[in-house]
Design a protein around this motif. Structure first.
Motif: not given
Length: 450
Positions: A48, A112, A115-116, A128, A132, A191, A194-195
């Motif tokens: 990230v 993450s 954030t979506t 973020w 993060v 994202l 990544v999560a």
């Protein structure tokens, strides 16, 4: 079951398992499994740290936010990434590396995913910048230093290099795949990927990662004696501040902080912030410039592992000086190499710079350990904060120079001059004397001042 007696007939600690030399040719010391799991956690969290650049344009297009607005969250992420490190090291001494690593991966995954579904800029700062930033900072280089310090007596430099390279791999080698995913399917699926990677590793960390060799009844890898697990250290936050106030009165701390501030300025601050726009000034497409940065990241892995191997064998001060001299020379040569296409000289530059980029980490961690012993991970966390400060200052100053003079050439020249200064600072560090045994014996703070 009782432990098998040592072949020499010498008594062993009742809880002590075999060392690397006792394990036999077919048995792998538990320390290497700990390194493997730690490396996977660092890769997942490190992914990230460079994803912000990929998100900027998509967020601008989705929400209409200005780049300066997006930059607030990115800046918060970078600052917390640096400031979190020393406190995370203290928390590991209080609660253990397994709990902190699991919590950090959970924070990265939560930030993450949230954030979506954000709809406002302040939510981006919270998700973020805060979540993060905290999670990635807690699994950064101080995590690597703590694992190496606890589980290894021999091969610490190599292990530090491997774990640092894992972070680099997460930052850059995975970036092209996430960029492709963002371009083809949007920024939200990237994202989510990544999560999910972070969440998958949480149970693996819980099952395989151990806080200390004593938890498994083992000696550290290469250790001559069993080391009991130290008692938890209360007051993690206060301890991190106390260690800073204590070490700030010693000369080696400021030398190492100065060296690492230059390291941040001449890597994150100048290359990751200004290389792509500088290449664009010469007519190179942004995608081609990003590919060169990814190439630098790939060579980072080899350079960092090799630096760890060298740190186990040679004076880390001289290694640092050599790295900075070579890095400074490459930065001075860069303006004459920039063209509209990534030709052979630029590819060679990317390879050389990649080998040198993160190679400074194992020697600095080794010197921190020599001077500050059990507090070395926290001290290195504060030294790494100086790295982030140097990176931030160069990122801002580089933009000012470009806006004022219309060229980045003075930025490369200034970075090269800073690297020469860092080489001299590296040689100015005077190492404490060895007195034998597994560790360097310290004879009081007065011996390491100035």
């Amino acid at each position: 079951m009782d432990r098998i007696p040592h072949p020499s007939g010498q008594p062993t600690h009742p809880e002590a398992g075999p060392t690397c030399s006792e394990a036999g040719p077919t048995r792998i010391h538990r320390a290497w499994w700990v390194v493997t799991v730690a490396a996977l956690a660092i890769v997942a969290a490190g992914t990230v740290t460079t994803l912000s650049g990929v998100l900027t344009d998509p967020l601008h297009g989705t929400f209409g936010w200005s780049r300066s607005t997006i930059g607030v969250a990115v800046s918060a992420n970078m600052v917390l990434y640096g400031v979190t490190a020393p406190f995370a090291a203290a928390l590991m001494d209080r609660f253990g590396i397994r709990r902190i690593a699991a919590a950090a991966l959970t924070a990265v995954a939560a930030g993450s995913l949230l954030t979506t579904v954000m709809t406002a800029a302040w939510q981006f700062v919270l998700c973020w910048g805060l979540l993060v930033g905290l999670g990635s900072g807690a699994t950064a280089m101080t995590f690597a230093a703590t694992v190496a310090q606890r589980w290894f007596v021999r091969r610490r430099g190599l292990v530090t290099g491997i774990l640092t390279a894992a972070g680099v791999f997460g930052q850059f080698a995975v970036l092209p795949a996430l960029s492709w995913l963002t371009e083809r399917h949007g920024w939200r699926p990237a994202l989510v990927t990544v999560a999910l990677a972070g969440l998958v590793l949480v149970p693996l960390v819980g099952l395989l990662l151990r806080d200390h060799p004593a938890d498994a009844g083992l000696r550290p890898y290469g250790g001559a004696r069993f080391v009991p697990r130290p008692a938890p250290v209360p007051g993690a936050g206060a301890r991190a501040v106390r260690v800073l106030l204590d070490t700030a009165r010693t000369g080696p701390f400021w030398l190492l902080a100065g060296v690492f501030a230059v390291c941040g300025a001449s890597t994150n601050g100048v290359m990751w912030s200004h290389f792509t726009p500088a290449a664009h000034d010469h007519g190179m497409p942004a995608t081609a410039a990003s590919s060169l940065l990814a190439l630098i990241g790939i060579f980072n892995v080899a350079g960092t592992i090799a630096s760890g191997w060298l740190t186990d064998r040679y004076d880390p001060r001289r290694l640092l000086a050599g790295y900075f001299v070579l890095r400074g020379g490459s930065l001075l040569a860069l303006p004459s190499l920039l063209t509209a296409a990534p030709d052979t000289p630029l590819v060679v530059f990317a390879a050389v710079f990649g080998l040198l980029d993160v190679a400074t980490v194992p020697p600095v961690i080794a010197l921190s350990r020599e001077f500050y012993g059990a507090d070395s991970a926290i001290v290195f966390g504060w030294v790494n904060t100086a790295h982030q400060v140097g990176a931030g200052l160069m990122a801002v100053l580089g933009g000012v120079v470009r806006d004022t003079l219309g060229t980045y050439d003075p930025v490369w020249a200034g970075s090269g001059a800073l690297c020469a200064t860092a080489a001299l600072l590296s040689l100015a560090v005077r190492r404490p004397a060895r007195t034998g045994g597994d560790e360097i014996t310290h004879r009081g703070r007065a011996t390491i001042r100035g």
